[in-house]
Design a protein around this motif. Structure first.
Motif, PDB file in Angstrom:
ATOM      1  N   PHE A  91       0.828  -1.192   0.000  1.00 27.32           N
ATOM      2  CA  PHE A  91       0.000   0.000   0.000  1.00 27.32           C
ATOM      3  C   PHE A  91       0.867   1.249   0.000  1.00 27.32           C
ATOM      4  O   PHE A  91       2.037   1.216   0.360  1.00 27.32           O
ATOM      5  CB  PHE A  91      -0.963   0.025   1.203  1.00 27.32           C
ATOM      6  N   ARG A  92       0.239   2.343  -0.424  1.00 27.31           N
ATOM      7  CA  ARG A  92       0.900   3.643  -0.333  1.00 27.31           C
ATOM      8  C   ARG A  92       0.223   4.435   0.773  1.00 27.31           C
ATOM      9  O   ARG A  92      -0.905   4.144   1.180  1.00 27.31           O
ATOM     10  CB  ARG A  92       0.820   4.401  -1.652  1.00 27.31           C
ATOM     11  N   PHE A  93       0.923   5.451   1.231  1.00 28.25           N
ATOM     12  CA  PHE A  93       0.357   6.355   2.211  1.00 28.25           C
ATOM     13  C   PHE A  93      -0.387   7.459   1.469  1.00 28.25           C
ATOM     14  O   PHE A  93       0.185   8.129   0.620  1.00 28.25           O
ATOM     15  CB  PHE A  93       1.444   6.964   3.098  1.00 28.25           C
ATOM     16  N   GLU A  94      -1.652   7.614   1.800  1.00 27.03           N
ATOM     17  CA  GLU A  94      -2.453   8.687   1.240  1.00 27.03           C
ATOM     18  C   GLU A  94      -2.279   9.962   2.059  1.00 27.03           C
ATOM     19  O   GLU A  94      -2.427  11.057   1.550  1.00 27.03           O
ATOM     20  CB  GLU A  94      -3.937   8.293   1.240  1.00 27.03           C
ATOM     21  N   GLY A  95      -1.981   9.788   3.344  1.00 24.74           N
ATOM     22  CA  GLY A  95      -1.803  10.914   4.236  1.00 24.74           C
ATOM     23  C   GLY A  95      -1.619  10.428   5.655  1.00 24.74           C
ATOM     24  O   GLY A  95      -1.702   9.231   5.931  1.00 24.74           O
ATOM     25  N   SER A  96      -1.353  11.379   6.555  1.00 21.89           N
ATOM     26  CA  SER A  96      -1.183  11.032   7.970  1.00 21.89           C
ATOM     27  C   SER A  96      -1.462  12.263   8.831  1.00 21.89           C
ATOM     28  O   SER A  96      -1.560  13.382   8.325  1.00 21.89           O
ATOM     29  CB  SER A  96       0.232  10.511   8.219  1.00 21.89           C
ATOM     30  N   SER A  97      -1.568  12.016  10.105  1.00 26.71           N
ATOM     31  CA  SER A  97      -1.858  13.109  11.035  1.00 26.71           C
ATOM     32  C   SER A  97      -0.607  13.893  11.422  1.00 26.71           C
ATOM     33  O   SER A  97      -0.719  14.939  12.059  1.00 26.71           O
ATOM     34  CB  SER A  97      -2.555  12.570  12.283  1.00 26.71           C
ATOM     35  N   LEU A  98       0.556  13.413  11.032  1.00 24.01           N
ATOM     36  CA  LEU A  98       1.825  14.134  11.233  1.00 24.01           C
ATOM     37  C   LEU A  98       2.543  14.236   9.895  1.00 24.01           C
ATOM     38  O   LEU A  98       2.531  13.286   9.110  1.00 24.01           O
ATOM     39  CB  LEU A  98       2.725  13.397  12.235  1.00 24.01           C
ATOM     40  N   PRO A  99       3.217  15.328   9.622  1.00 25.97           N
ATOM     41  CA  PRO A  99       3.895  15.509   8.326  1.00 25.97           C
ATOM     42  C   PRO A  99       5.268  14.822   8.292  1.00 25.97           C
ATOM     43  O   PRO A  99       6.305  15.474   8.284  1.00 25.97           O
ATOM     44  CB  PRO A  99       4.026  17.030   8.226  1.00 25.97           C
ATOM     45  N   LEU A 100       5.259  13.471   8.254  1.00 26.79           N
ATOM     46  CA  LEU A 100       6.524  12.733   8.287  1.00 26.79           C
ATOM     47  C   LEU A 100       7.074  12.399   6.907  1.00 26.79           C
ATOM     48  O   LEU A 100       8.284  12.273   6.748  1.00 26.79           O
ATOM     49  CB  LEU A 100       6.360  11.452   9.098  1.00 26.79           C
TER      50      LEU A 100
END
Length: 164
Positions: A91-100
């Protein structure tokens, strides 16, 4: 707050800025291991940084499926790029709650070994944000430790789940 990631495909793996790969041998068949991946309830039992996994797409699961993963430090939104039972889960990351990271892919590869065993290659490929790059070796070491711990956690979980 949600920080979106750049949408990428599996080809992102080849040129990723940060690469983390761990390999462990598991005492279960590739299909059994894949079923563990597909079971959101099992993740917190073997991946110590995960608190909850919620599938956000209807059945059947496959390429295009989405899920939300709550970790101890953040929430990650994922989109599946590969779903090949007994072989590959990515899977890919679509987003997160921290800008890592600006982009990222996790790739779970399963290879059948003799006697019903599996070689599991766990790859995490990231394009970190500037803030994470500036943290350099410290950030890399923390990521490496988390991913290594997950591979070992799965190995222990599989061993403990085996019928005696």
């Amino acid at each position: 707050m949600r920080f979106n990631c750049r949408p990428v495909g599996l080809d992102f793996i080849d040129g990723a800025t940060w690469r983390f790969e761990n390999v462990v041998e598991l005492e279960a068949s590739p299909e059994t291991v894949f079923d563990i991946f597909a079971d959101g309830e099992s993740w917190p039992r073997w991946f110590r940084d995960i608190e909850r996994v919620v599938w956000t797409s209807p059945e059947p699961k496959g390429v295009g499926t989405t899920r939300t993963v709550t970790l101890t430090t953040m929430t990650v939104y994922e989109y599946f790029l590969a779903w090949d039972r007994g072989r590959r889960f990515a899977f890919r990351f679509e987003g997160s709650s921290l800008p890592l990271c600006r982009a990222g892919v996790e790739d779970y590869r399963l290879e059948e070994l003799p006697l019903g065993r599996t070689r599991f290659t766990y790859g995490v490929y990231l394009e970190p944000t500037l803030v994470v790059r500036l943290a350099g070796p410290i950030a890399r070491a923390q990521f490496a430790s988390m991913f290594r711990g997950a591979a070992e956690g799965l190995k222990n979980y599989v061993a403990a789940s085996r019928p005696r």
